[in-house]
Motif scaffolding. Structure first.
Motif, short mmCIF file in Angstrom:
data_model
loop_
_atom_site.label_atom_id
_atom_site.label_comp_id
_atom_site.label_asym_id
_atom_site.label_seq_id
_atom_site.Cartn_x
_atom_site.Cartn_y
_atom_site.Cartn_z
N ILE A 8 54.75 74.47 26.74
CA ILE A 8 54.97 73.07 27.09
C ILE A 8 53.68 72.32 26.83
CG2 ILE A 8 55.41 71.43 28.97
CD1 ILE A 8 57.07 73.63 30.32
N VAL A 9 53.78 71.20 26.11
CA VAL A 9 52.61 70.36 25.82
C VAL A 9 52.93 68.93 26.23
CG1 VAL A 9 51.01 69.52 24.06
CG2 VAL A 9 52.00 71.83 23.85
N THR A 10 52.16 68.37 27.16
CA THR A 10 52.37 66.97 27.55
C THR A 10 51.52 66.06 26.66
OG1 THR A 10 50.62 66.91 29.23
CG2 THR A 10 52.81 67.68 29.93
N GLY A 11 51.95 64.81 26.56
CA GLY A 11 51.24 63.87 25.70
C GLY A 11 51.34 64.26 24.24
N GLY A 12 52.53 64.71 23.83
CA GLY A 12 52.69 65.28 22.50
C GLY A 12 53.03 64.31 21.39
N ALA A 13 53.03 63.01 21.68
CA ALA A 13 53.50 62.05 20.68
C ALA A 13 52.49 61.74 19.59
CB ALA A 13 53.91 60.75 21.37
N GLN A 14 51.21 61.80 19.92
CA GLN A 14 50.21 61.42 18.93
C GLN A 14 48.88 62.11 19.20
OE1 GLN A 14 49.37 57.22 19.17
NE2 GLN A 14 48.83 57.28 21.34
N GLY A 15 47.94 61.91 18.27
CA GLY A 15 46.57 62.38 18.46
C GLY A 15 46.47 63.87 18.73
N ILE A 16 45.65 64.21 19.70
CA ILE A 16 45.36 65.60 20.02
C ILE A 16 46.64 66.33 20.45
CG2 ILE A 16 44.20 67.10 21.69
CD1 ILE A 16 41.86 65.05 21.64
N GLY A 17 47.45 65.70 21.28
CA GLY A 17 48.66 66.36 21.77
C GLY A 17 49.61 66.72 20.65
N ARG A 18 49.81 65.81 19.73
CA ARG A 18 50.71 66.09 18.59
C ARG A 18 50.16 67.23 17.75
NH1 ARG A 18 54.61 62.73 16.24
NH2 ARG A 18 55.26 63.38 14.15
N CYS A 19 48.85 67.22 17.55
CA CYS A 19 48.22 68.27 16.75
C CYS A 19 48.37 69.63 17.43
CB CYS A 19 46.75 67.94 16.53
SG CYS A 19 45.93 69.01 15.32
N ILE A 20 48.27 69.66 18.75
CA ILE A 20 48.48 70.91 19.49
C ILE A 20 49.91 71.41 19.32
CG2 ILE A 20 48.59 71.93 21.80
CD1 ILE A 20 46.23 70.12 22.57
N VAL A 21 50.87 70.50 19.43
CA VAL A 21 52.28 70.88 19.23
C VAL A 21 52.47 71.51 17.85
CG1 VAL A 21 54.63 69.98 18.93
CG2 VAL A 21 53.21 69.17 20.83
N GLU A 22 51.95 70.87 16.81
CA GLU A 22 52.12 71.37 15.46
C GLU A 22 51.41 72.70 15.26
OE1 GLU A 22 52.80 68.41 12.21
OE2 GLU A 22 51.30 67.29 13.36
N THR A 23 50.23 72.82 15.83
CA THR A 23 49.46 74.07 15.71
C THR A 23 50.19 75.22 16.38
OG1 THR A 23 47.36 72.86 15.62
CG2 THR A 23 47.25 75.18 16.22
N PHE A 24 50.71 74.99 17.57
CA PHE A 24 51.48 76.03 18.27
C PHE A 24 52.73 76.40 17.48
CE2 PHE A 24 50.05 75.46 22.99
CZ PHE A 24 48.73 75.65 22.61
N ALA A 25 53.41 75.40 16.92
CA ALA A 25 54.63 75.65 16.16
C ALA A 25 54.35 76.51 14.94
CB ALA A 25 55.27 74.33 15.75
N LYS A 26 53.20 76.32 14.33
CA LYS A 26 52.83 77.07 13.12
C LYS A 26 52.35 78.48 13.43
CE LYS A 26 51.29 72.90 10.66
NZ LYS A 26 50.06 72.17 10.20
N HIS A 27 51.99 78.73 14.70
CA HIS A 27 51.39 80.01 15.04
C HIS A 27 52.31 80.84 15.95
CE1 HIS A 27 47.71 78.17 13.41
NE2 HIS A 27 47.28 79.42 13.28
N ASP A 28 53.57 80.91 15.55
CA ASP A 28 54.52 81.89 16.09
C ASP A 28 54.99 81.63 17.51
OD1 ASP A 28 54.27 83.28 13.66
OD2 ASP A 28 52.54 84.39 14.41
N ALA A 29 54.86 80.41 18.01
CA ALA A 29 55.46 80.10 19.31
C ALA A 29 56.98 80.20 19.18
CB ALA A 29 55.07 78.71 19.78
N LEU A 30 57.63 80.78 20.18
CA LEU A 30 59.08 80.83 20.16
C LEU A 30 59.65 79.43 20.29
CD1 LEU A 30 61.78 82.41 20.32
CD2 LEU A 30 61.46 82.45 22.81
N GLN A 31 59.11 78.65 21.25
CA GLN A 31 59.57 77.29 21.48
C GLN A 31 58.40 76.46 22.01
OE1 GLN A 31 63.03 76.63 20.90
NE2 GLN A 31 62.25 74.56 20.75
N VAL A 32 58.23 75.27 21.45
CA VAL A 32 57.23 74.33 21.93
C VAL A 32 57.96 73.07 22.40
CG1 VAL A 32 55.13 73.03 21.42
CG2 VAL A 32 55.59 75.17 20.20
#
Length: 244
Positions: A8-32
């Motif tokens: 779970i990532v809060t503040g995921g719409a832009q900036g650092i939060g969005r980048c964290i979401v994308e990074t997790f998605a690319k690195h084998d997270a089952l669900q973000v």
């Protein structure tokens, strides 16, 4: 790297939060689960990453948070990672800061982190493991002019995190809690700043540049993963040497 973790990532719409979401998605997270009040801004994340789910969520709305956490638990039986990234600023000098400016920043940056962690931590403890990563700031460790409210919240989350590191592991659960303290980072909040301000930021940073969202996302990835399995209660400064 995330080994099919539910994140779970809060503040995921832009900036650092969005980048964290994308990074997790690319690195084998089952669900973000990308959480933010601006659901429309996150629509492209779902379209691009099949393991990303967009959730419109206000970290100040305790009832909605509880419903969301129960839904995730029912779907996956666990929550492995929580990144408390949602945050706001309302800067002003202390003699000019209004009560509304103080309350708003404290509600989102401090109580919002409390709300999310209080809902998620019991799920992690039930499963015996988890990683909580909370976004602090060098302002929270070293202060800054005109940011009394922001500094208080970012220092507060460090103190809460140290307490959680002890509390959440006291019965043997491998539940970890850590903070990241970014320095000057290139985000949508800084892109429109005057060049003289940006130059000042770069000149104060020993590495001679501002950080990129990826620099923070990679730190979050490390703390969320099992590569940091023996790290808890810590604050990782990702600031190019700004505060040494």
């Amino acid at each position: 790297m995330l080994n099919n973790k539910v994140c779970i990532v809060t503040g995921g719409a832009q900036g650092i939060g969005r980048c964290i979401v994308e990074t997790f998605a690319k690195h084998d997270a089952l669900q973000v689960y990308a959480c933010d009040m601006n659901g429309a801004a996150m629509a492209s994340l779902e379209a691009k990453y099949p393991n990303v789910t967009v959730v419109e969520l206000n970290v100040c709305d305790r009832a909605s948070i509880q419903q969301f956490v129960e839904k995730v638990k029912s779907e996956h039986g666990r929550i492995d990672v929580l990144v408390n990234n949602a945050g706001v600023t309302r800067d002003n000098l202390i003699e000019k800061m209004t009560e509304e400016e103080w309350d708003f920043v404290c509600d989102v940056n401090l109580k919002g982190v409390f709300n999310m962690t209080q809902a998620v931590a019991p799920v992690m403890m039930e499963n015996g493991a988890g990683s909580i990563v909370t976004m602090s700031s060098v302002v929270g460790t070293d202060g800054n002019i005109g940011q009394t409210n922001y500094a208080a919240t970012k220092g507060g989350v460090i103190a809460m995190t140290k307490g959680w590191a002890k509390e959440l592991s006291r019965k043997g659960a491998q539940v970890r809690a850590n903070c990241i303290a970014p320095g000057f980072i290139e985000t949508p909040m800084t892109v429109d700043l005057p060049e003289k301000v940006l130059h000042y930021m770069r000149s104060k940073t020993p590495l001679g540049r501002m950080g990129k969202p990826e620099d923070i996302a990679n730190a979050a990835l490390f703390l969320a993963s099992d590569n940091s399995a023996f790290i808890t209660g810590q604050t990782l400064k990702v600031d190019g040497g700004l505060v040494i």
